[in-house]
Design a protein around this motif. Structure first.
Motif, short mmCIF file in Angstrom:
data_model
loop_
_atom_site.label_atom_id
_atom_site.label_comp_id
_atom_site.label_asym_id
_atom_site.label_seq_id
_atom_site.Cartn_x
_atom_site.Cartn_y
_atom_site.Cartn_z
N GLU A 291 1.05 5.25 0.29
CA GLU A 291 0.45 6.74 0.92
C GLU A 291 1.15 7.75 0.47
O GLU A 291 2.47 7.79 1.22
CB GLU A 291 0.00 6.35 2.30
N GLY B 12 -4.54 2.30 -4.46
CA GLY B 12 -3.37 2.39 -3.87
C GLY B 12 -2.47 1.03 -3.27
O GLY B 12 -1.63 1.24 -2.63
N THR C 234 8.62 5.00 6.13
CA THR C 234 8.41 6.20 5.23
C THR C 234 9.68 6.69 4.71
O THR C 234 10.64 6.63 5.16
CB THR C 234 7.96 7.21 6.40
N PRO D 84 -2.36 14.99 0.08
CA PRO D 84 -3.60 14.77 -0.67
C PRO D 84 -3.69 15.11 -2.04
O PRO D 84 -4.54 14.90 -2.90
CB PRO D 84 -4.90 15.27 0.12
N ARG E 289 0.91 -1.13 0.16
CA ARG E 289 0.06 -0.03 0.08
C ARG E 289 1.06 1.21 0.17
O ARG E 289 1.79 1.47 0.74
CB ARG E 289 -1.02 0.01 1.33
N ARG F 256 4.62 6.74 2.33
CA ARG F 256 4.43 5.70 3.14
C ARG F 256 4.29 4.34 2.43
O ARG F 256 3.62 4.52 1.74
CB ARG F 256 3.47 5.71 4.34
N VAL G 148 -2.79 7.82 -6.93
CA VAL G 148 -1.71 6.50 -6.74
C VAL G 148 -2.39 5.57 -7.95
O VAL G 148 -3.51 5.52 -8.49
CB VAL G 148 -1.95 5.74 -5.37
N THR H 246 3.71 0.41 3.00
CA THR H 246 3.47 -0.66 3.89
C THR H 246 3.00 -2.08 3.03
O THR H 246 2.12 -2.06 2.28
CB THR H 246 2.28 -0.25 4.73
#
Length: 340
Positions: A247, A260, A327, A251, A245, A300, A255, A302
């Protein structure tokens, strides 16, 4: 809790012993740990495999993740590994050697000492402490996760006897079984860090797709085996990477894909950028809609890992997915126009 199990608390409370007047004792059984603590003992086999005994359980971490950026998984649900557990702790002779000096000191009170002596039939030279069953079972006791998570002090049952070949009492929660060992193995899993490779590498541009991918060689299944050799019970928890994922950290970004979440494919997450694909839509990536100015955006990444386990007697199943992320700073610049 019972006075038969003295739990040593973290450093800030190290001087306090839980229990009703129990002595400040450290007790040791064959499991390599002090009661309530999880002292470690590492053993290297002939083939170089290192196993670690923690709290009566042996962990084989030879197939675990390695490197400087590895970390523990976070469960995707409210489930968590057992904070404490019960495992074989003493032979009859070892329990007698531990308990009798406590009673003789009288620090726990005559009445309690007398009750304990009666419970373990201590005055019977042949059968006291189940010495007539030596080699046929163990006294089980509690152990605590070394990080003292919530619930670490919930294993407050007094010592109990289990014959070899018999399961532990069904009404005692977290007495080691293959499933409990699987949860303990889950807590020992370490997976590699999740810094993704980006293209462009140094700085990406506003409104241009940035490709992201992870090296498939690093993201492969890892596993940990937990066992209690004294009773022949074990379980292996295996973590397999399934998705990434992204991020963007702002905003003002899009993606790829829109969710995402980039699924693993052919052992790789995402696709490395190749020359000539600058305007193509990446299978995994991000497009920033404004520059980061004099700073950066905290992207970020993950990875989600699926966990399954197998254990003694053909036992097995699934455990909640785990995640581990990191990150990284991304520089986003405006496209510079050149007037001729």
């Amino acid at each position: 809790m019972s006075r038969g199990n003295y739990l040593l608390v973290p450093a800030v409370l190290a001087a306090l012993i839980l229990g009703a007047g129990g002595p400040a004792h450290a007790e040791k059984g064959f499991g390599g740990g002090t009661d309530g603590q999880t002292e470690q003992r590492a053993d290297a086999s002939d083939d170089g495999t290192v196993s670690v005994t923690v709290g009566g359980v042996v962990f084989d971490r030879s197939k675990n993740g390695g490197g400087d950026s590895v970390g523990a998984l976070t469960s995707s649900t409210s489930w968590s590994p057992p904070p404490c557990w019960y495992a074989p702790k003493y032979t009859p002779e070892q329990l007698q050697k531990y308990l009798e000096p406590i009673w003789e000191a009288g620090s726990t009170g005559y009445e309690w000492d007398a009750d304990q002596r009666e419970k373990y039939h201590a005055d019977d030279e042949k059968k006291g402490f189940n010495k007539d069953k030596s080699g046929k079972g163990y006294w089980w006791g509690s152990y605590v996760d070394k990080s003292y998570p919530p619930g670490w002090d919930s294993c407050d049952e007094d010592y109990f006897w289990v014959d070899l070949g018999d399961p532990p009492p069904a009404d005692i929660e977290n007495a080691v079984t293959p499933e409990v060992l699987a949860g303990l193995a889950y807590a020992e899993i370490r997976v590699p860090g999740t810094e993704v490779t980006l293209a462009p590498a140094e700085a990406t541009k506003v409104n241009l797709p940035t490709w992201a991918w992870l090296d498939g060689a690093e993201f492969k299944p890892v596993s940990v085996t937990a066992s209690v050799p004294e009773i022949g019970v074990e379980a292996t928890a295996t973590a397999e990477p399934v998705s990434l994922r992204i991020e963007p950290g702002t905003p003002d970004a899009e993606v790829y894909p829109a969710s995402g979440v980039c699924e693993i494919k052919d052992g790789r997450i995402g696709e490395p950028y190749a020359k000539g694909k600058a305007n193509d839509t990446p299978p995994c990536g991000v497009k920033y809609l404004r520059s980061s100015g004099d700073g950066t955006f905290p992207l970020r990444a993950t990875v989600t890992w699926e966990i399954h386990w197998t254990g003694s007697g053909g036992a097995g199943g699934d455990l909640p997915d785990g995640t581990f992320g990191a990150t990284q700073d991304v520089v986003v610049q405006e496209i510079q126009a050149v007037n001729r």
